[in-house]
Design an enzyme around this catalytic site. Structure first.
Site, short mmCIF file in Angstrom:
data_model
loop_
_atom_site.label_atom_id
_atom_site.label_comp_id
_atom_site.label_asym_id
_atom_site.label_seq_id
_atom_site.Cartn_x
_atom_site.Cartn_y
_atom_site.Cartn_z
N HIS A 103 -6.12 -9.89 9.39
CA HIS A 103 -6.30 -10.81 8.37
C HIS A 103 -5.34 -10.86 7.38
O HIS A 103 -4.87 -11.75 7.04
CB HIS A 103 -7.57 -10.08 7.79
N GLU A 104 -4.54 -9.56 7.16
CA GLU A 104 -3.27 -9.68 6.14
C GLU A 104 -2.31 -10.37 6.80
O GLU A 104 -1.57 -11.01 6.13
CB GLU A 104 -3.16 -8.08 5.84
N HIS A 107 -2.53 -13.68 6.25
CA HIS A 107 -2.02 -14.06 4.74
C HIS A 107 -0.46 -14.30 4.95
O HIS A 107 -0.01 -15.38 4.35
CB HIS A 107 -2.27 -13.04 3.88
ZN LIG Z 1 -7.35 -11.96 2.21
#
Ligand SMILES: [Zn+2]
Length: 233
Positions: A103-104, A107
């Site tokens: 998830h990171e 980003h």
């Molecule tokens: Zn996030």
């Protein structure tokens, strides 16, 4: 009428509802994370190895990996080109930790491809901070100086910027998770059985942002109920 921001009034229930929703959401993400942090991924990659692989595959070799203390404090910092993984995540091979790591990295990829909502969110940070600082003083001054409705409305408007920020955060968070799940699936980092488990963790985490937006909306609604009807007095 006492100054209502600092005293109990019936609309205070809205704040309490917001706090309850946020509390439930963070309890849910914590318990979901705990559950799937017990499930070790079959391929045995650690969360930081997964971040590195995803970043490198996306051509983001320049993004550094660092550790950070705490529990679920994982984040990507676009100003510093750093992806930080927390103590609980970093060396774990669980599907939960791998989900968070991906998830990171999602980003970081958003940043790299100039994903619109992320740009908007970054642009809103200083405006939102300014709004947060000035909104209550404006309402206070408007209230104390004979109910100056223009100042009060301006204060509520500045206060609402936080809600706008929370709403723009939602697509950023959902999109990072969608990218993460697609990458984990396509790359084979997680098995077909593990992908839905990581997805559950990320969906739970996304709920905390939904809860924050709802709490923010209830805060704005409260100010509106308290101050906006005064012109009809
Ligand atoms: Zn996030």
């Amino acid at each position: 009428m006492p100054f209502p921001i600092f005293f109990w009034d019936p609309t205070y229930i809205l704040i309490l509802i917001g706090l309850a929703i946020s509390g439930l959401a963070s309890g849910y993400v914590q318990s979901t994370y705990n559950k799937y942090s017990q499930v070790k991924s079959k391929n045995g990659y650690t969360a930081s190895e997964v971040s590195r692989m995803i970043l490198d595959t996306a051509g983001l070799e320049h993004v550094r990996l660092e550790g950070i203390r705490g529990n679920l404090t994982d984040h990507y910092n676009s100003q510093e080109d750093v992806l930080r993984l927390s103590d609980t995540t970093r060396n774990s091979t669980s599907v939960a930790a791998i989900g968070v790591a991906a998830h990171e990295a999602g980003h970081a990829i958003q940043d790299h491809v100039n994903y619109g909502p992320l740009r908007l969110r970054t642009a809103l940070v200083p405006i939102t901070n300014f709004g947060q600082g000035i909104s209550i003083p404006l309402i206070l001054i408007g209230f104390l100086f004979g109910g100056n409705q223009t100042l009060i409305d301006l204060g509520i408007l500045f206060f609402s910027l936080t809600l706008v920020f929370q709403l723009v955060t939602l697509p950023v968070e959902f999109n990072a998770s969608n990218r993460a799940i697609a990458i984990l699936e396509d790359s084979g980092i997680l098995t077909a059985e593990e992908v839905p488990q990581a997805e559950k963790v990320l969906r739970a985490a996304a709920l905390t942002y939904v809860a924050a937006a709802i709490a923010s909306f209830l805060n704005v609604l409260r100010l509106f109920l308290l101050f906006s009807g005064r012109r009809r007095d």
